[in-house]
Design an enzyme around this catalytic site. Sequence first.
Site, mmCIF file in Angstrom:
data_model
loop_
_atom_site.group_PDB
_atom_site.id
_atom_site.type_symbol
_atom_site.label_atom_id
_atom_site.label_comp_id
_atom_site.label_asym_id
_atom_site.label_seq_id
_atom_site.Cartn_x
_atom_site.Cartn_y
_atom_site.Cartn_z
ATOM 1 N N GLU A 45 -37.105 -15.136 4.688
ATOM 2 C CA GLU A 45 -36.615 -14.442 3.470
ATOM 3 C C GLU A 45 -37.168 -15.084 2.016
ATOM 4 O O GLU A 45 -37.515 -15.547 2.307
ATOM 5 C CB GLU A 45 -35.272 -13.632 2.987
ATOM 6 C CG GLU A 45 -34.268 -13.151 4.655
ATOM 7 C CD GLU A 45 -34.686 -11.157 4.111
ATOM 8 O OE1 GLU A 45 -35.676 -11.394 3.639
ATOM 9 O OE2 GLU A 45 -33.658 -10.681 4.552
ATOM 10 N N ASP A 85 -40.386 -6.515 2.978
ATOM 11 C CA ASP A 85 -39.759 -7.447 2.359
ATOM 12 C C ASP A 85 -40.703 -8.884 1.471
ATOM 13 O O ASP A 85 -41.147 -9.834 1.166
ATOM 14 C CB ASP A 85 -38.923 -7.807 1.164
ATOM 15 C CG ASP A 85 -37.884 -8.445 2.431
ATOM 16 O OD1 ASP A 85 -38.425 -9.293 3.612
ATOM 17 O OD2 ASP A 85 -36.603 -9.648 1.950
ATOM 18 N N ASP A 111 -35.034 -14.407 16.076
ATOM 19 C CA ASP A 111 -33.768 -14.502 15.583
ATOM 20 C C ASP A 111 -32.321 -14.063 16.080
ATOM 21 O O ASP A 111 -32.809 -13.063 16.826
ATOM 22 C CB ASP A 111 -33.888 -13.273 13.676
ATOM 23 C CG ASP A 111 -35.144 -12.533 14.006
ATOM 24 O OD1 ASP A 111 -35.312 -11.770 15.427
ATOM 25 O OD2 ASP A 111 -35.436 -12.779 13.005
ATOM 26 N N HIS A 149 -40.116 -10.366 5.059
ATOM 27 C CA HIS A 149 -40.217 -11.896 5.745
ATOM 28 C C HIS A 149 -40.681 -11.179 7.326
ATOM 29 O O HIS A 149 -41.188 -10.441 7.328
ATOM 30 C CB HIS A 149 -38.464 -11.552 5.485
ATOM 31 C CG HIS A 149 -37.944 -9.792 6.278
ATOM 32 N ND1 HIS A 149 -37.093 -9.282 5.754
ATOM 33 C CD2 HIS A 149 -37.577 -9.791 7.998
ATOM 34 C CE1 HIS A 149 -36.576 -8.003 6.898
ATOM 35 N NE2 HIS A 149 -37.460 -8.672 8.305
#
Length: 236
Positions: A143, A136, A67, A138
Amino acid sequence: MKIITVSSYEEMSRQAANRIAAQVISKPNSVLGLATGSSPVGTYRRLIEMYEAGDLDFSEVTSINLDEYLGLDGTHDQSYRYFMQENLFRHINIRPENTYVPSGVAADIAKECKEYDARIDAYGGIDLQLLGIGLDGHIGFNEPATTFQTGTHVVDLHPSTITANARFFADESQVPRKAITMGMTAIMQAKKVLLIANGPAKKEIVEKAFYGPVTPEVPASILQLHRDVTVIFGET
Ligand code: GLP
């Protein structure tokens, strides 16, 4: 799925680096899927040590990163291209032209996404994908959502991700709100997946992801469906 709990960040890094080294030794032209964040820094440090000791050769390796922040170019010290240069690439003999990080500043981002996936396919997919995990759940910047976007795509970062990553920027307002990330397809098609996480703050999400239900609300939980996943959790 193999879940290995070790006592420290150093031990997590050592075991992760050993697995990546084994991959490179057994297949010198491996395609490595690489990750950023604080989790892989120690792993990269050990790989550099092995290279310096003459035990590893990266000259035929290709790396494909997960990413990049949208809007940051490779000279920005918080871009993931810069991170990779500083924490790994410039210390080893990987060929610069064999290192891929999505461009966060491409004029045509949709085209960049398509080309990124086409490149992964052209290489025959990823041999070993290294992953961290966000608080979270990810992976990359995939996400939590109700459904997954499968290919490389642009995401709006979750407020919790922006807050978590603010530690690397002057303040939270500087954190890009969007990123470009490899999608779940390329990650799930990797032949091997190696996920590293450490510290008490990550314990809950690691348990949720690997002992809880498989749901897009916890993106890493999808890895339960992959046939060759190793999770290394460092308790401190
Ligand atoms: C970022 C990256 C992820 C990484 C996560 C966790 O959001 N896009 O690839 O896994 O942070 O980072 P850390 O290892 O610093 O906790």
